[in-house]
Write a protein that holds these residues in place. Structure first.
Motif, PDB file in Angstrom:
ATOM      1  N   ILE A 156       0.808  -0.702   0.053  1.00 46.39           N
ATOM      2  CA  ILE A 156       0.240   0.019   0.173  1.00 46.39           C
ATOM      3  C   ILE A 156       0.845   1.133  -0.267  1.00 46.39           C
ATOM      4  CG2 ILE A 156      -1.689   1.019   1.566  1.00 46.39           C
ATOM      5  CD1 ILE A 156      -3.188  -0.972   2.555  1.00 46.39           C
ATOM      6  N   THR A 157       0.667   1.998  -1.193  1.00 45.58           N
ATOM      7  CA  THR A 157       1.254   3.589  -1.002  1.00 45.58           C
ATOM      8  C   THR A 157       0.756   4.604  -1.526  1.00 45.58           C
ATOM      9  OG1 THR A 157       2.207   2.742  -3.688  1.00 45.58           O
ATOM     10  CG2 THR A 157       3.443   2.020  -1.592  1.00 45.58           C
ATOM     11  N   LEU A 162      -1.567  14.361   1.769  1.00 47.16           N
ATOM     12  CA  LEU A 162      -2.070  13.595   2.626  1.00 47.16           C
ATOM     13  C   LEU A 162      -1.498  11.617   2.480  1.00 47.16           C
ATOM     14  CD1 LEU A 162      -5.417  15.027   0.795  1.00 47.16           C
ATOM     15  CD2 LEU A 162      -5.241  15.177   2.930  1.00 47.16           C
ATOM     16  N   GLY A 163      -0.544  11.645   1.937  1.00 46.94           N
ATOM     17  CA  GLY A 163      -0.185  10.276   1.847  1.00 46.94           C
ATOM     18  C   GLY A 163      -0.331   9.036   3.173  1.00 46.94           C
ATOM     19  N   SER A 164      -0.513   9.655   3.759  1.00 43.07           N
ATOM     20  CA  SER A 164      -0.539   9.109   5.667  1.00 43.07           C
ATOM     21  C   SER A 164      -1.886   8.333   5.814  1.00 43.07           C
ATOM     22  CB  SER A 164       0.204   9.035   6.174  1.00 43.07           C
ATOM     23  OG  SER A 164      -0.406  10.387   6.860  1.00 43.07           O
ATOM     24  N   ALA A 165      -3.156   9.861   5.022  1.00 44.43           N
ATOM     25  CA  ALA A 165      -4.237   9.616   5.416  1.00 44.43           C
ATOM     26  C   ALA A 165      -4.781   8.850   4.385  1.00 44.43           C
ATOM     27  CB  ALA A 165      -4.578  10.737   5.905  1.00 44.43           C
ATOM     28  N   VAL A 166      -4.440   8.733   2.731  1.00 44.47           N
ATOM     29  CA  VAL A 166      -4.856   7.998   2.143  1.00 44.47           C
ATOM     30  C   VAL A 166      -4.543   5.962   2.817  1.00 44.47           C
ATOM     31  CG1 VAL A 166      -3.725   6.936  -0.047  1.00 44.47           C
ATOM     32  CG2 VAL A 166      -4.936   8.846   0.824  1.00 44.47           C
ATOM     33  N   ILE A 167      -2.706   6.023   2.926  1.00 44.74           N
ATOM     34  CA  ILE A 167      -2.699   4.682   3.506  1.00 44.74           C
ATOM     35  C   ILE A 167      -3.006   4.011   4.284  1.00 44.74           C
ATOM     36  CG2 ILE A 167      -0.591   3.691   4.303  1.00 44.74           C
ATOM     37  CD1 ILE A 167       1.288   5.500   2.846  1.00 44.74           C
ATOM     38  N   ILE A 198      -7.699   0.344   5.954  1.00 43.03           N
ATOM     39  CA  ILE A 198      -9.323   0.011   7.086  1.00 43.03           C
ATOM     40  C   ILE A 198      -9.719  -1.096   5.690  1.00 43.03           C
ATOM     41  CG2 ILE A 198     -11.354   0.977   7.499  1.00 43.03           C
ATOM     42  CD1 ILE A 198      -9.613   3.050   8.606  1.00 43.03           C
ATOM     43  N   VAL A 199      -9.562  -0.500   4.185  1.00 43.20           N
ATOM     44  CA  VAL A 199     -10.384  -0.792   3.479  1.00 43.20           C
ATOM     45  C   VAL A 199      -9.822  -2.119   3.147  1.00 43.20           C
ATOM     46  CG1 VAL A 199     -11.133  -0.660   0.897  1.00 43.20           C
ATOM     47  CG2 VAL A 199     -11.500   1.582   1.816  1.00 43.20           C
ATOM     48  N   ARG A 200      -8.701  -2.369   3.760  1.00 41.42           N
ATOM     49  CA  ARG A 200      -7.971  -4.419   3.319  1.00 41.42           C
ATOM     50  C   ARG A 200      -8.577  -5.063   3.864  1.00 41.42           C
ATOM     51  NH1 ARG A 200      -2.137  -5.246   2.708  1.00 41.42           N
ATOM     52  NH2 ARG A 200      -1.856  -3.924   0.401  1.00 41.42           N
ATOM     53  N   LYS A 201      -8.684  -4.309   5.268  1.00 41.06           N
ATOM     54  CA  LYS A 201      -9.158  -5.321   5.980  1.00 41.06           C
ATOM     55  C   LYS A 201     -11.213  -6.075   5.792  1.00 41.06           C
ATOM     56  CE  LYS A 201      -6.296  -4.187  10.255  1.00 41.06           C
ATOM     57  NZ  LYS A 201      -6.118  -3.513  11.174  1.00 41.06           N
ATOM     58  N   LEU A 202     -11.465  -4.634   5.503  1.00 44.31           N
ATOM     59  CA  LEU A 202     -12.851  -5.129   4.893  1.00 44.31           C
ATOM     60  C   LEU A 202     -12.994  -6.069   4.674  1.00 44.31           C
ATOM     61  CD1 LEU A 202     -14.341  -0.988   5.663  1.00 44.31           C
ATOM     62  CD2 LEU A 202     -14.912  -3.268   7.401  1.00 44.31           C
TER      63      LEU A 202
END
Length: 185
Positions: A61-62, A68-73, A78-82
């Motif tokens: 994930i990059t 906003l890089g850290s927020a996007v990551i 979170i989306v990956r966990k969902l």
């Protein structure tokens, strides 16, 4: 309108260049391409791509945004966990398909090798019989030619006999019963 040849290989290469960095398989594909002497053909490269790219869950994930890089990551994690159950099922499915394709590819290669061996065997077996077969063919062709000439001779004799029969019939037609009684013979 002339049909243009589609540059299939160029399209495949362009897709690979575009997709490899996105799914995190660029290094392994480059390694596979460097070892292309081992790979037999494009199919082997595609199988290598399947092997290295089947795991879509563990993609790095990059973010290319500085602010906003850290927020996007964090959102992506979170989306990956969902999506984990779905992605894991997809990974299992991709892995199974990769194994099936690899197995089918090996079987195809074995079948092609067997076919080549059979062709060599057939050619070698029949090359020894070839003079005998040619001699038999020539003998049969000569016999056919002889039969055809005999048929022509029979037709000629038949035509002669038909002509003679027509002459006899004509002569008999001239001799009607009244002509035979008056004939002094």
């Amino acid at each position: 309108m002339e049909s243009e040849e589609i540059p299939t290989q160029q399209i495949i290469d362009k897709l690979r260049q575009t997709l490899e960095p996105r799914i995190g398989i660029a290094d392994s594909v480059m390694f596979a391409r460097e070892n292309s002497a081992i790979a037999r053909d494009e199919d082997d490269e595609d199988i290598a791509l399947l092997k290295t790219g089947f795991d879509i869950y563990n993609v790095p994930i990059t973010s290319y945004q500085r602010q906003l890089g850290s927020a996007v990551i964090a959102v992506r994690k979170i989306v990956r966990k969902l999506l984990r159950p779905v992605l894991e099922r997809q990974v299992i499915y991709n892995f199974a398909n990769t194994r099936v394709v690899q197995t089918l590819s090996r079987q195809l290669q074995k079948l092609q090798e067997n076919q080549q061996n059979l062709e060599i065997k057939i050619v070698s077996e029949f090359s020894g019989c070839l003079p005998e077969v040619k001699a038999q063919l020539e003998t049969q062709q000569q016999a056919i030619a002889n039969f055809q000439s005999e048929i022509e001779e029979i037709k000629a004799v038949q035509q002669q006999q038909t002509a003679i029969l027509e002459m006899i019939a004509a002569q008999l037609g001239d001799r009607s019963p009244s002509n035979i009684k008056n004939d002094p013979k």
